[in-house]
Design an enzyme around this catalytic site. Structure first.
Site, short mmCIF file in Angstrom:
data_model
loop_
_atom_site.label_atom_id
_atom_site.label_comp_id
_atom_site.label_asym_id
_atom_site.label_seq_id
_atom_site.Cartn_x
_atom_site.Cartn_y
_atom_site.Cartn_z
CE LYS A 130 1.94 5.14 22.14
NZ LYS A 130 1.26 5.00 20.86
NE ARG A 151 -0.75 13.56 18.47
CZ ARG A 151 -0.09 12.48 18.82
NH1 ARG A 151 0.30 12.33 20.09
NH2 ARG A 151 0.16 11.52 17.95
CB CYS A 422 -3.19 -29.35 -9.43
SG CYS A 422 -2.77 -29.80 -7.74
#
Length: 793
Positions: A130, A151, A422
């Protein structure tokens, strides 16, 4: 009010809510091409509505999403009425759903049921993957393509005739003969994974919008108002069935597809006929195992009753045929909540945001973390802590945040901030600067990456650097996994890669996971790693942007660590596939005092580099004076001007002399006035002269200078060829096969194209083998490959 009436009222309210939500999602998915929830979430809402309507059939209406497909046609396109509705398919999510489907089919056909003495009659099914794309209809009249349509809502779609004509594998005229006078072909327009990645790269380079996934990319590309845009996109088509027909066709689903293939229409390479539901399940599992290796995205498998007479007998429900079903794979996209964003520090100091998620199961795996790449990605997503997000997981790929569901953002959502220091070592975090070098100038811009400036003083960077240094493709020190490296760093036993070679037994034994035997094994593995090939060593150093292939190029071309360490950026750019930015990264790495100290310590502590030698013959006297002038990046002097200047001056000293002789330079042909003035100004600067002389001196020292001795290049048997490895090789690893091919001069690529010379296909070969067959590329099995290697041994 009675309990029944209350129940019906509550159901009616929930049904109204679900219909409104599904209609909104249908509009975003089919009309706007901007889905806001994953397919799995949509399926859950749809199934809830379907269940409620099943329990309360009196509440079913003709406009319910369960009674139709998709949404309305986009008004910018003309409308097309589908003579035969383009219906959707029912879904199977578990094996039991497919077994129930098969039972309903056999009962609907009144086929003999199984008993104690047999399994009863079986049904043959047409099986196909599919595809995850956009469903379209192609109408052929007398063999000519006359219309293309989406569609839409199943009954009415959009006229995209001009756009479908630009899709390369859609025939404008059918091949052969025997096709019906009127033939409507239905299929999926999609985009391959490689095409999708290439499109997003182009979109980024041009400053355009990137796409979230291949389905969106295909839909957005096909529904452009300008067909030229569609034509520029890597779209493909695969047909899976037919609509209206005037003429004769075979009497089976597979037969029709084979006929379409004969007329020049593409069908799935994975098309198969399965006898019975157990064969369907085998097909589903097989495709599922190979899913990630396929060249395109799929989200399941479609099974259709193969016999067309049986299809007609089974008929349709309001929304879907009774003779077909889509067996979906576990969802690869899900919704969850972003609980927080934390920051990790990598080997090169990059400070990377990581999403901490409310745990959710995606494609069968519980996900609680996802990558965010960098802060530019956070900004692109518009991400805030507390958001509901769409998470995608594909195979073994790290889960990724795909989108934010903005309408679900809570009032207390917080912005994501990069830390100033950091999180590991407390050093300053700085945004990287990108340097763009062009003729005569450098332009600075902000990069997407933030870095910790602590380098190897940062524990995180040190650990990652050591992990990379000992990894399998680098020095390959067995027994040093991530936990072991972390221990050694945390205990202060290893402060650089060189410290690995001073470790003693008494320092290791007693650490977690290390007894007497494992300690001795680790020391033996460290000792065995002291003779790495030059390319492995360069890769192990972890130079930014230098992967295995670049490391191999440096080692093969320059031949020694000394030359690689000394190489100027301009000299490095003469090597294949080494651009200016990578050249400067290499040069800066070896110019760093700390890096030079570590390399010196490694050599002092016993590392003996193998495969060192002379400059490769291919690069001896490989430069020309014109190339050299061009590399100097003198403003307004490009390649053609450099050639004219080289022809006129004859030597580098001649170029300098010419730049100082305005009378001679002014009458020279082949350079315009701007170029001549630029040449004078460039060499009037002592720094430019010194830099140019340094480059020329190094070219002489290396033997690359145009006046150096030219060496004969020994021809390698596979030089200039591109090979691809696929499947599992039994006699050797893929890495070993790659090394052998490269030693014979071949380039080993990861994908098959028309330029591929040969494909070596072991057991389990998938999409690459199919692509090779499609393109007519030579294919060798493992036995033939071993025979070829023996010929050149």
């Amino acid at each position: 009010m009675t309990d029944t009436a209350t129940s019906t009222k509550n159901a009616a309210e929930r049904i109204a809510e679900l219909r409104a939500e599904l209609d909104a999602h249908n509009h975003r998915y089919y009309v706007l091409d901007e889905p806001s929830i994953p397919d799995a979430e949509y399926d859950r809402l749809f199934n809830e509505l379907k269940t409620l309507e099943g329990e309360h059939p009196e509440l079913v209406t003709a406009d319910s999403p369960t009674q139709r497909v998709g949404g309305a046609a986009l008004s910018a396109f003309g409308e097309v009425r589908h003579e035969v509705p383009m219906l959707s398919l029912g879904n199977a999510f578990e094996d039991s759903d497919l077994l129930d489907f098969d039972r309903r089919v056999r009962e609907g056909l009144d086929l003999p049921a199984g008993d104690l003495f047999g399994g009863g009659a079986t049904v043959a099914y047409c099986c196909e993957p599919k595809l995850d794309g956009l469903a379209v209809s192609l109408l052929y009249r007398d063999g000519q393509l006359v219309r293309g349509a989406t569609r839409g809502d199943g009954s009415t779609g959009e006229d995209i005739s001009s756009n479908v004509r630009t899709v390369r594998n859609i025939p404008l005229k059918l091949q052969g003969s025997g096709w019906p006078a009127l033939l409507e072909v239905r299929g999926e327009v999609f985009m391959s994974k490689a095409g999708f990645e290439a499109l997003n790269v182009r979109q980024l380079e041009s400053g355009g919008k990137t796409f979230a996934n291949p389905r969106n990319a295909a839909a957005g590309s096909l529904r452009q108002l300008d067909p030229k845009i569609t034509a520029s996109r890597p779209l493909e088509f695969c047909c899976y069935g037919i609509g209206q027909v005037q003429g004769e066709l075979p009497d089976s689903q597979v037969g029709i597809l084979q006929a379409l293939k004969g007329w020049g229409l593409p069908i799935s390479h994975e098309l198969k006929l399965a006898e019975g539901v157990e064969a369907c399940l085998d097909y589903y599992r097989n495709i599922g195992e190979r899913r990630q290796a396929l060249a395109y995205e799929i989200d399941g498998v479609v099974f259709k009753v193969n016999n067309l007479a049986w299809q007609r007998e089974l008929g349709f429900r309001a929304r879907e045929p009774r003779w077909a079903i889509a067996h979906k794979f576990p969802a690869s996209e899900e919704l969850t909540e972003l609980l927080d964003v934390e920051f990790q520090v990598g080997r090169t100091g990059a400070v990377t945001p990581v999403a901490r998620l409310k745990p959710v199961k995606v494609a069968g795996v519980t996900v609680s973390n996802a990558t965010l790449h960098n802060m530019d990605e956070v900004a692109r997503l518009g991400l805030m802590i507390g958001d509901t997000v769409i998470i995608r997981r594909a195979g073994d790929v790290i889960p990724q945040v795909m989108a934010v569901v903005a309408e679900r953002r809570p009032a207390d959502a917080r912005s994501v901030q990069i830390p100033a220091c950091c999180p590991v070592c407390g050093s300053q975090v700085e945004r990287t600067q990108l340097v763009k070098r062009s003729k005569g100038k450098e332009t600075l811009s902000e990069g997407a990456v933030y870095r910790c400036v602590g380098r190897l003083a940062c524990g995180a960077q040190l650990k990652q650097a050591i992990i990379h240094f000992v990894s399998r493709r680098a020095l390959d020190i067995e027994g040093l996994g991530e936990k072991s490296v972390e221990q050694l760093v945390d205990e202060g036993l290893v402060r650089s890669p060189a410290d690995l070679f001073t470790l003693r037994f008494e320092q290791i034994v007693g650490l977690e996971g290390f007894a007497e035997l494992s300690s001795n094994n680790l020391l033996a593995a460290i000792a065995a790693s002291k003779r790495p090939g030059l390319a492995r060593f360069i890769y192990a150093l972890g130079i930014p942007d230098v992967g295995e292939e670049t490391a191999k190029t440096l080692a093969r071309a320059l031949g020694s660590l000394t030359r690689i360490q000394q190489a100027l950026p301009e000299v490095l750019t003469w090597l294949p596939d080494v651009g200016a930015e990578v050249a400067y990264e290499i040069h800066n790495f070896f110019g760093d005092d700390h890096n030079r100290t570590v390399i010196a310590q490694l050599l002092e502590r016993g590392l003996q580099l193998q495969e060192e030698g002379e400059l490769h013959a291919e690069f001896a006297a490989a430069t020309t004076l014109a190339d050299f002038i061009d590399k100097l990046n003198i403003p307004f002097i490009a390649a053609t001007g450099a050639r004219n200047l080289a022809d006129k001056a004859g030597s580098f000293d001649g170029v300098i002399a010419l730049s100082q002789d305005w009378l001679e330079l002014s009458v020279m042909k082949g350079l315009n006035d701007k170029a001549k003035q630029s040449l004078r100004e460039f060499f009037a600067n002592p720094d430019n002269v010194a830099r140019a002389r340094a480059i020329e001196t190094q070219l002489r020292d290396f033997g690359m200078h145009w006046e150096s001795e030219k060496k004969a290049v020994a021809g390698l048997p596979l030089a200039g060829q591109t090979w691809v490895l696929t499947g599992t090789l039994e006699a050797m690893s893929r890495d070993m096969a790659k090394d052998k091919l490269e030693a014979l001069g071949a380039k080993v690529a990861g994908s098959v194209s028309a330029k591929t010379s040969c494909v070596v296909a072991g057991p389990g070969a998938g999409s690459k083998l199919a692509k090779a067959s499609e393109l007519g590329v030579r294919v060798l099995d493992e036995a033939e490959f071993l025979g070829l290697l023996q010929q050149f041994a």
